[in-house]
Design a protein around this motif. Structure first.
Motif, mmCIF file in Angstrom:
data_model
loop_
_atom_site.group_PDB
_atom_site.id
_atom_site.type_symbol
_atom_site.label_atom_id
_atom_site.label_comp_id
_atom_site.label_asym_id
_atom_site.label_seq_id
_atom_site.Cartn_x
_atom_site.Cartn_y
_atom_site.Cartn_z
ATOM 1 N N GLY A 42 0.785 -1.227 0.000
ATOM 2 C CA GLY A 42 0.000 0.000 0.000
ATOM 3 C C GLY A 42 0.813 1.269 0.000
ATOM 4 N N CYS A 59 -1.725 3.610 -3.673
ATOM 5 C CA CYS A 59 -2.623 3.439 -2.525
ATOM 6 C C CYS A 59 -2.460 4.629 -1.598
ATOM 7 C CB CYS A 59 -2.352 2.116 -1.809
ATOM 8 S SG CYS A 59 -3.593 1.742 -0.526
ATOM 9 N N SER A 60 -1.584 4.559 -0.608
ATOM 10 C CA SER A 60 -1.414 5.672 0.324
ATOM 11 C C SER A 60 -0.607 6.791 -0.323
ATOM 12 C CB SER A 60 -0.699 5.188 1.585
ATOM 13 O OG SER A 60 0.584 4.677 1.255
ATOM 14 N N LYS A 298 -10.419 3.729 -6.737
ATOM 15 C CA LYS A 298 -9.330 4.680 -6.950
ATOM 16 C C LYS A 298 -9.488 5.332 -8.313
ATOM 17 C CE LYS A 298 -5.297 6.527 -5.926
ATOM 18 N NZ LYS A 298 -4.060 5.880 -6.376
ATOM 19 N N TYR A 370 -9.782 8.944 -4.088
ATOM 20 C CA TYR A 370 -10.571 7.764 -3.759
ATOM 21 C C TYR A 370 -12.024 8.192 -3.647
ATOM 22 C CZ TYR A 370 -6.949 4.428 -2.091
ATOM 23 O OH TYR A 370 -5.925 3.530 -1.982
ATOM 24 N N LEU A 418 -6.425 -5.667 -0.131
ATOM 25 C CA LEU A 418 -7.551 -4.743 -0.276
ATOM 26 C C LEU A 418 -8.792 -5.505 -0.732
ATOM 27 C CD1 LEU A 418 -5.706 -1.732 -1.983
ATOM 28 C CD2 LEU A 418 -5.864 -2.338 0.441
ATOM 29 N N ILE A 423 -9.763 -0.619 1.947
ATOM 30 C CA ILE A 423 -8.404 -0.113 2.157
ATOM 31 C C ILE A 423 -8.039 -0.055 3.636
ATOM 32 C CG2 ILE A 423 -8.345 1.169 -0.007
ATOM 33 C CD1 ILE A 423 -9.037 3.695 1.553
#
Length: 491
Positions: A42, A59-60, A298, A370, A418, A423
């Motif tokens: 992530g 992701c992050s 996303k 997101y 995920l 998430i």
């Protein structure tokens, strides 16, 4: 792969890597197995092919936990060349009628801008902001024991944190506030939990992240992207003899090399699928009862300029919560919990080029978003995201050069943890804040000797903090290798 090792780590997310680094620093031979072609889980930064040279965090993207985490404090990201860039505004929340809530890193400035609700904001988050380490010890602990050093000095801060959770989680509109800006600011942060509002779990998320937003480095963005954190972890692991193998998917126990200890940076579901009936029946059933939560889809964008927010101060924020009033945020989250797509979904947005000029290439910049959606949704939400941002930034669509949506149902394709787009690696409920992933006294043990779960499905939960991996690795070192002292992580 049959290479023997002292410790095998399955999964190379931040927790898997922190576990691997901890074990390697203890002098053990460590092998990390990653099913994807790139490491990081992530916290990866990749070129998605949307525009030449423009990279995206898959992701992050924003990391208040990275500077606050005791693991990363000991690891010392700064000394390893990871530059955490601090926006002037930690987070912003645009509202109808050309208004916005602005959470500056400076608490005093935030209080001043909130006007009549400023004193109430200070009373709620000020004490937590002034002692963030005490808040972190509570929130990023193992949820089973009193964190070392908390009592007696930090007991008052912990009590304030708990009382704040009770207050904010008990009712939809706090009596503290007279206007609608401060409640919307808190609701936007609470929505990170992807759970109906109000709730205790969402309130805890909101108070922790808000306190961090007004202290330390606020809500920083790593120069070059989240992958910089992963690169530092991998470099240290390799420097201490660790091996990282990518493209090696583990679907059964027979695919694991021989080792004395195993650490799984996976979901409980994946752990059970891999080890099957090797896990005692009682433990296996408890892991199978672990609940997954709402999803996120996303949408990565490439823009030819900054977002034209109606309220200019919003453009100073590295993170923007696009959801409207507190009531509108709550309505959207309720729809997700009921399995419906909200007409105006809650959108989380990060514009890294606000503080990192290296992210803009040839006049083009990435935009990270997101949208909260029902678990397992296969809907392309690009249009819904564009429409939601356009409400508060007219002309935004004209700046979009490219867009790419990964529906919630497909999020696990690039990160198996995920599940259904969850998430948070598990439903954010009060029970699963405490009994995560099961009610075992040791939340990392799975009932099989030498085997531990270390993902975000274990305490302290989601976020790039490395704490779950650190905790699980220290349990493994004590129980299997009789290593009592935590290894030194300093460069």
């Amino acid at each position: 792969m049959g290479t023997p090792a002292d410790v095998v780590v399955v999964g190379s997310g931040p927790n898997g890597l922190s576990a691997a680094v901890t074990c390697a620093r203890a002098g053990l031979s460590v092998v990390v197995l990653e099913g994807q072609p790139t490491v990081g889980g992530g916290a990866r930064t990749l070129d998605l092919g949307l525009a030449d040279g423009v990279v995206h965090d898959v992701c992050s993207a924003v990391h208040p936990m990275a500077w606050a985490s005791p693991f990363f404090h000991a690891f010392d990201l700064h000394a390893r060349g990871v530059e955490l860039l601090t926006p002037e505004v930690s987070f912003a929340h645009p509202l109808p009628d050309d208004r916005a809530g602005i959470a500056y890193r400076d608490l005093d400035r935030t209080v001043e801008e909130l006007g009549v609700d400023g004193p109430a904001w200070r009373a709620l988050v000020g004490p937590l902001t002034h002692r963030p380490a005490d808040v972190v010890r509570v929130a990023l602990g193992d949820k089973r024991s009193v964190p070392p050093g908390l009592l007696p000095r930090g007991g008052r801060t912990a009590a304030r944190f708990g009382l704040g959770m009770l207050e904010q989680g008990a009712r939809a509109s706090s009596r503290r506030f007279r206007g609608d800006v401060a409640p919307a600011l808190l609701a936007g942060v609470a929505a990170h939990a992807i759970t109906p509002l109000p709730s205790m779990a969402a309130a805890g998320t909101s108070l922790l992240l808000t306190a961090l937003g007004h202290s330390g480095l606020g809500w920083p963005i790593p120069r070059g992207g989240s992958g910089a954190i992963v690169e530092a972890l991998v470099a240290d692991l390799r420097a201490h003899g660790g091996l990282v193998v990518t493209g090696h998917q583990v679907r059964a126990g027979a695919q694991l090399p021989p080792a004395r200890g195993y650490l799984f940076d996976t979901t409980p579901r994946a752990l059970v699928e891999i080890l099957g009936d090797r896990i005692p029946t009682r433990s296996r059933r408890a892991l199978q009862r672990f609940r997954y939560g709402g999803g996120a889809a996303k949408v990565d964008l490439v823009l030819r300029g900054p977002v034209p927010w109606t309220v200019p101060e919003v453009a100073l924020a590295g993170t923007v919560h696009v959801g409207g009033t507190r009531a509108q945020v709550a309505e959207a989250e309720a729809a997700v919990a009921a399995g419906r797509h909200a007409t105006h979904p809650m959108v989380l947005l990060s514009d890294p080029a606000v503080v990192d000029a290296t992210r803009e290439v040839g006049g083009l910049r990435p935009l990270w978003t997101y949208a909260h959606v029902p678990h397992g949704s296969d809907v392309d939400v690009t249009e819904a995201v564009l429409a939601q941002i356009e409400r508060f930034a007219p002309g935004f669509r004209d700046l979009v050069v490219a867009a790419r949506c990964v529906p919630a149902a497909r999020m696990a394709e690039h990160n198996p943890n995920l599940v259904g787009g969850d998430i948070a690696a598990g439903a954010t409920t009060l029970r699963q804040m405490v009994a995560r992933p099961t009610a075992r006294w040791d939340p990392y043990a799975v009932g099989l000797e030498g085997t531990y779960l270390c993902s975000a499905s274990t305490p302290p939960g989601p976020g790039v903090h490395g704490m779950a991996g650190w905790f699980a690795a220290r349990h493994l070192l004590r129980e299997v290798f009789d290593v009592r002292e935590a290894p030194d992580l300093a460069p």
